[in-house]
Write a protein that holds these residues in place. Sequence first.
Motif, mmCIF file in Angstrom:
data_model
loop_
_atom_site.group_PDB
_atom_site.id
_atom_site.type_symbol
_atom_site.label_atom_id
_atom_site.label_comp_id
_atom_site.label_asym_id
_atom_site.label_seq_id
_atom_site.Cartn_x
_atom_site.Cartn_y
_atom_site.Cartn_z
ATOM 1 N N ASN A 74 -6.731 -10.694 3.601
ATOM 2 C CA ASN A 74 -5.482 -9.949 3.634
ATOM 3 C C ASN A 74 -5.567 -8.828 2.606
ATOM 4 O O ASN A 74 -6.162 -8.974 1.548
ATOM 5 N N LEU A 75 -4.985 -7.690 2.943
ATOM 6 C CA LEU A 75 -5.006 -6.520 2.075
ATOM 7 C C LEU A 75 -3.777 -6.527 1.171
ATOM 8 O O LEU A 75 -2.727 -7.079 1.524
ATOM 9 N N VAL A 76 -3.897 -5.887 0.025
ATOM 10 C CA VAL A 76 -2.793 -5.805 -0.929
ATOM 11 C C VAL A 76 -1.752 -4.839 -0.375
ATOM 12 O O VAL A 76 -2.078 -3.727 0.031
ATOM 13 N N GLY A 77 -0.537 -5.288 -0.353
ATOM 14 C CA GLY A 77 0.553 -4.433 0.097
ATOM 15 C C GLY A 77 1.667 -4.462 -0.920
ATOM 16 O O GLY A 77 1.725 -5.306 -1.813
ATOM 17 N N GLY A 78 2.594 -3.516 -0.774
ATOM 18 C CA GLY A 78 3.746 -3.478 -1.667
ATOM 19 C C GLY A 78 4.725 -4.592 -1.326
ATOM 20 O O GLY A 78 4.658 -5.199 -0.251
ATOM 21 N N PRO A 79 5.656 -4.883 -2.237
ATOM 22 C CA PRO A 79 6.648 -5.911 -1.952
ATOM 23 C C PRO A 79 7.513 -5.508 -0.758
ATOM 24 O O PRO A 79 7.944 -4.364 -0.641
ATOM 25 N N GLY A 80 7.740 -6.438 0.135
ATOM 26 C CA GLY A 80 8.552 -6.185 1.310
ATOM 27 C C GLY A 80 7.784 -5.577 2.470
ATOM 28 O O GLY A 80 8.330 -5.430 3.561
ATOM 29 N N GLU A 81 6.539 -5.173 2.266
ATOM 30 C CA GLU A 81 5.734 -4.615 3.352
ATOM 31 C C GLU A 81 5.134 -5.754 4.162
ATOM 32 O O GLU A 81 4.945 -6.856 3.671
ATOM 33 N N ARG A 82 4.833 -5.436 5.384
ATOM 34 C CA ARG A 82 4.206 -6.422 6.262
ATOM 35 C C ARG A 82 2.771 -6.641 5.805
ATOM 36 O O ARG A 82 2.085 -5.720 5.350
ATOM 37 N N VAL A 83 2.285 -7.860 5.897
ATOM 38 C CA VAL A 83 0.929 -8.222 5.472
ATOM 39 C C VAL A 83 -0.065 -7.696 6.499
ATOM 40 O O VAL A 83 0.104 -7.888 7.698
ATOM 41 N N GLN A 84 -1.099 -7.018 6.005
ATOM 42 C CA GLN A 84 -2.156 -6.512 6.878
ATOM 43 C C GLN A 84 -3.451 -7.243 6.554
ATOM 44 O O GLN A 84 -3.701 -7.641 5.415
#
Length: 163
Positions: A74-84
């Motif tokens: 899983n890639l790092v995303g911002g809070p509230g963003e969908r997990v990629q």
Amino acid sequence: MADNEQAEGGADGAAAVPKKGKLKLIIAAVGFLAVVGAGAGWFFLMRGHGEEVHAEAPPPKPPSFVEIPDMMVNLVGGPGERVQYLKVKLVLEIKEEKQVEQIKPSLPRVTDLFQTYLRELRPSDLDGSAGLYRLKEELTRRVNASIAPSRINAVLFKEIVVQ
């Protein structure tokens, strides 16, 4: 007096003939030397072109390849963003076949390095061909540091999917 003139004319005529003969002889000699010189120059310049034999280098050995197990992170995303997620299939390009046996024992370490690095990526790090190029170069650098003194030529992507 007529004899005198005739003697002078004869002397001048005899003197004129050798001068003209010498001039013709000099011109003919210069022309002959120019033709011989041009022929010799052509011979020396063109003589070896068709017959040159170069020492042939042995053909380069084809590179060898080592498959890395498929990875999905899983890639790092911002809070509230969908997990990629990132799914990759990688192959290591190695210069010689004998290095494959040296690298295979290190594959778990290489996989761990890849997993750790890939989990820190953001989706924006993979945008465009420049992002993939940077990823490839970084993975290559990390593998070479891990398996030193052996070296690989490149990390090749067989498949890369960002979802």
